[in-house]
Motif scaffolding. Structure first.
Motif, PDB file in Angstrom:
ATOM      1  N   SER A  27       3.243 -11.494   4.059  1.00  0.00           N
ATOM      2  CA  SER A  27       3.292 -12.279   5.299  1.00  0.00           C
ATOM      3  C   SER A  27       4.567 -12.060   6.113  1.00  0.00           C
ATOM      4  O   SER A  27       4.552 -12.197   7.322  1.00  0.00           O
ATOM      5  CB  SER A  27       3.117 -13.762   4.989  1.00  0.00           C
ATOM      6  OG  SER A  27       4.142 -14.193   4.126  1.00  0.00           O
ATOM      7  N   ASP A  28       5.682 -11.691   5.468  1.00  0.00           N
ATOM      8  CA  ASP A  28       6.915 -11.480   6.227  1.00  0.00           C
ATOM      9  C   ASP A  28       7.080 -10.021   6.668  1.00  0.00           C
ATOM     10  O   ASP A  28       8.050  -9.667   7.304  1.00  0.00           O
ATOM     11  CB  ASP A  28       8.134 -11.927   5.427  1.00  0.00           C
ATOM     12  CG  ASP A  28       8.314 -11.145   4.138  1.00  0.00           C
ATOM     13  OD1 ASP A  28       7.328 -10.552   3.667  1.00  0.00           O
ATOM     14  OD2 ASP A  28       9.438 -11.129   3.618  1.00  0.00           O
ATOM     15  N   ASN A  29       6.097  -9.177   6.349  1.00  0.00           N
ATOM     16  CA  ASN A  29       6.168  -7.767   6.702  1.00  0.00           C
ATOM     17  C   ASN A  29       5.729  -7.592   8.155  1.00  0.00           C
ATOM     18  O   ASN A  29       4.601  -7.907   8.505  1.00  0.00           O
ATOM     19  CB  ASN A  29       5.271  -6.951   5.767  1.00  0.00           C
ATOM     20  CG  ASN A  29       5.508  -5.464   5.877  1.00  0.00           C
ATOM     21  OD1 ASN A  29       6.349  -5.017   6.646  1.00  0.00           O
ATOM     22  ND2 ASN A  29       4.766  -4.709   5.116  1.00  0.00           N
ATOM     23  N   ASN A  30       6.618  -7.084   8.997  1.00  0.00           N
ATOM     24  CA  ASN A  30       6.270  -6.825  10.391  1.00  0.00           C
ATOM     25  C   ASN A  30       5.501  -5.523  10.480  1.00  0.00           C
ATOM     26  O   ASN A  30       5.816  -4.564   9.786  1.00  0.00           O
ATOM     27  CB  ASN A  30       7.525  -6.733  11.252  1.00  0.00           C
ATOM     28  CG  ASN A  30       8.213  -8.075  11.373  1.00  0.00           C
ATOM     29  OD1 ASN A  30       7.566  -9.106  11.329  1.00  0.00           O
ATOM     30  ND2 ASN A  30       9.525  -8.059  11.526  1.00  0.00           N
ATOM     31  N   PHE A  31       4.496  -5.496  11.333  1.00  0.00           N
ATOM     32  CA  PHE A  31       3.745  -4.275  11.540  1.00  0.00           C
ATOM     33  C   PHE A  31       3.288  -4.207  12.987  1.00  0.00           C
ATOM     34  O   PHE A  31       3.288  -5.198  13.705  1.00  0.00           O
ATOM     35  CB  PHE A  31       2.548  -4.169  10.578  1.00  0.00           C
ATOM     36  CG  PHE A  31       1.500  -5.229  10.750  1.00  0.00           C
ATOM     37  CD1 PHE A  31       0.439  -5.027  11.611  1.00  0.00           C
ATOM     38  CD2 PHE A  31       1.580  -6.421  10.043  1.00  0.00           C
ATOM     39  CE1 PHE A  31      -0.531  -6.003  11.768  1.00  0.00           C
ATOM     40  CE2 PHE A  31       0.617  -7.394  10.187  1.00  0.00           C
ATOM     41  CZ  PHE A  31      -0.447  -7.185  11.052  1.00  0.00           C
ATOM     42  N   THR A  32       2.919  -3.005  13.391  1.00  0.00           N
ATOM     43  CA  THR A  32       2.455  -2.747  14.740  1.00  0.00           C
ATOM     44  C   THR A  32       1.085  -2.100  14.656  1.00  0.00           C
ATOM     45  O   THR A  32       0.847  -1.272  13.779  1.00  0.00           O
ATOM     46  CB  THR A  32       3.438  -1.779  15.452  1.00  0.00           C
ATOM     47  OG1 THR A  32       4.752  -2.317  15.390  1.00  0.00           O
ATOM     48  CG2 THR A  32       3.049  -1.566  16.893  1.00  0.00           C
ATOM     49  N   VAL A  33       0.207  -2.466  15.562  1.00  0.00           N
ATOM     50  CA  VAL A  33      -1.115  -1.855  15.629  1.00  0.00           C
ATOM     51  C   VAL A  33      -1.118  -0.926  16.839  1.00  0.00           C
ATOM     52  O   VAL A  33      -0.751  -1.332  17.942  1.00  0.00           O
ATOM     53  CB  VAL A  33      -2.232  -2.912  15.752  1.00  0.00           C
ATOM     54  CG1 VAL A  33      -3.593  -2.253  15.866  1.00  0.00           C
ATOM     55  CG2 VAL A  33      -2.195  -3.881  14.573  1.00  0.00           C
ATOM     56  N   VAL A  34      -1.523   0.343  16.605  1.00  0.00           N
ATOM     57  CA  VAL A  34      -1.564   1.337  17.675  1.00  0.00           C
ATOM     58  C   VAL A  34      -2.913   2.039  17.647  1.00  0.00           C
ATOM     59  O   VAL A  34      -3.632   1.981  16.650  1.00  0.00           O
ATOM     60  CB  VAL A  34      -0.426   2.384  17.532  1.00  0.00           C
ATOM     61  CG1 VAL A  34       0.941   1.725  17.604  1.00  0.00           C
ATOM     62  CG2 VAL A  34      -0.570   3.194  16.261  1.00  0.00           C
ATOM     63  N   LEU A  35      -3.228   2.715  18.737  1.00  0.00           N
ATOM     64  CA  LEU A  35      -4.423   3.552  18.751  1.00  0.00           C
ATOM     65  C   LEU A  35      -4.163   4.753  17.855  1.00  0.00           C
ATOM     66  O   LEU A  35      -3.123   5.405  17.976  1.00  0.00           O
ATOM     67  CB  LEU A  35      -4.742   4.027  20.170  1.00  0.00           C
ATOM     68  CG  LEU A  35      -5.133   2.965  21.190  1.00  0.00           C
ATOM     69  CD1 LEU A  35      -5.359   3.615  22.553  1.00  0.00           C
ATOM     70  CD2 LEU A  35      -6.389   2.227  20.749  1.00  0.00           C
ATOM     71  N   GLU A  36      -5.083   5.050  16.955  1.00  0.00           N
ATOM     72  CA  GLU A  36      -4.890   6.204  16.073  1.00  0.00           C
ATOM     73  C   GLU A  36      -4.850   7.504  16.872  1.00  0.00           C
ATOM     74  O   GLU A  36      -4.125   8.433  16.530  1.00  0.00           O
ATOM     75  CB  GLU A  36      -6.004   6.281  15.023  1.00  0.00           C
ATOM     76  CG  GLU A  36      -5.805   7.441  14.056  1.00  0.00           C
ATOM     77  CD  GLU A  36      -6.935   7.640  13.080  1.00  0.00           C
ATOM     78  OE1 GLU A  36      -6.764   8.467  12.175  1.00  0.00           O
ATOM     79  OE2 GLU A  36      -7.992   6.992  13.216  1.00  0.00           O
ATOM     80  N   ALA A  37      -5.596   7.580  17.950  1.00  0.00           N
ATOM     81  CA  ALA A  37      -5.703   8.817  18.720  1.00  0.00           C
ATOM     82  C   ALA A  37      -4.404   9.232  19.395  1.00  0.00           C
ATOM     83  O   ALA A  37      -4.065  10.414  19.410  1.00  0.00           O
ATOM     84  CB  ALA A  37      -6.798   8.674  19.770  1.00  0.00           C
ATOM     85  N   ASP A  38      -3.654   8.267  19.955  1.00  0.00           N
ATOM     86  CA  ASP A  38      -2.461   8.670  20.698  1.00  0.00           C
ATOM     87  C   ASP A  38      -1.227   7.792  20.466  1.00  0.00           C
ATOM     88  O   ASP A  38      -0.184   8.024  21.071  1.00  0.00           O
ATOM     89  CB  ASP A  38      -2.760   8.746  22.196  1.00  0.00           C
ATOM     90  CG  ASP A  38      -3.091   7.393  22.812  1.00  0.00           C
ATOM     91  OD1 ASP A  38      -3.006   6.355  22.132  1.00  0.00           O
ATOM     92  OD2 ASP A  38      -3.460   7.373  24.008  1.00  0.00           O
TER      93      ASP A  38
END
Length: 192
Positions: free
Chosen positions: A46-57
């Motif tokens: 829960s304390d892990n920061n993450f980012t969601v991006v488009l896999e393509a670019d």
């Protein structure tokens, strides 16, 4: 909030981790819903920061408005901490005999090899002579224009692979010399 999400349209998404080794399917109606499900599906603490991006670019998905424009079955990548997006690479084909391959196949092999090494440079020390020769003979200018914008990395990779190739050849020469010396010693002992 759940009533509000229930009224929103649920869309399926394909998610993967940075190395593209783990792939999962998720259905979400909002960016908040997506991030919650990503955390569960990929076992992120829960304390892990993450980012969601488009896999393509590698485009970051950071607001609900942009999320709403995504098509169903869009492929997304999850980047944690200091991970960076990178393009998908062709599989790395390590072959014993590169002489019979046409230039296009060598180009594909080189692109795959560079891609794998960019992901994990430690693999450079595990390559054999033909692969090191392919890397040390590459033209960073043409590869930088076509595939990898990081020309500094390509220059350094070419130089390092040349050094590894030279060291491997020196080690092989030393082993061959040692073998000849041992054969001579054995022949002299046999003669006496």
């Amino acid at each position: 909030m759940e009533d509000e999400n229930a009224q929103k349209v649920q869309k399926p998404f394909k998610i993967c981790n940075n190395s593209r080794e783990i792939r999962k399917g998720i259905v979400a109606c909002s960016l908040e819903d997506l991030t919650s499900k990503v955390r569960d599906k990929l076992d992120l603490v829960s304390d892990n920061n993450f980012t969601v991006v488009l896999e393509a670019d590698g485009t970051e998905i950071d607001d609900e408005e942009y999320f709403a424009t995504l098509d169903p079955n869009t492929s997304l990548m999850v980047l944690t901490s200091n991970q960076k997006w990178s393009p998908p690479y062709p599989s790395c084909k390590l072959t014993k005999d590169n002489k019979d391959q046409v230039d296009d196949a060598r180009g594909d092999e080189l692109a795959g090899l560079v891609g794998r090494l960019k992901t994990n440079i430690c693999h450079l020390s595990l390559l054999g002579g033909p692969e090191l020769e392919l890397l040390s003979d590459m033209d960073p200018e043409s590869l930088a224009d076509l595939t990898y914008p990081d020309k500094i990395f390509l220059d350094q990779l070419k130089e390092a692979s040349g050094r590894f190739l030279c060291e491997k050849r020196q080690a092989q020469d030393a082993l061959d010399l040692l073998r000849l010396y041992q054969e001579k010693e054995a022949a002299e002992e046999k003669a006496n």
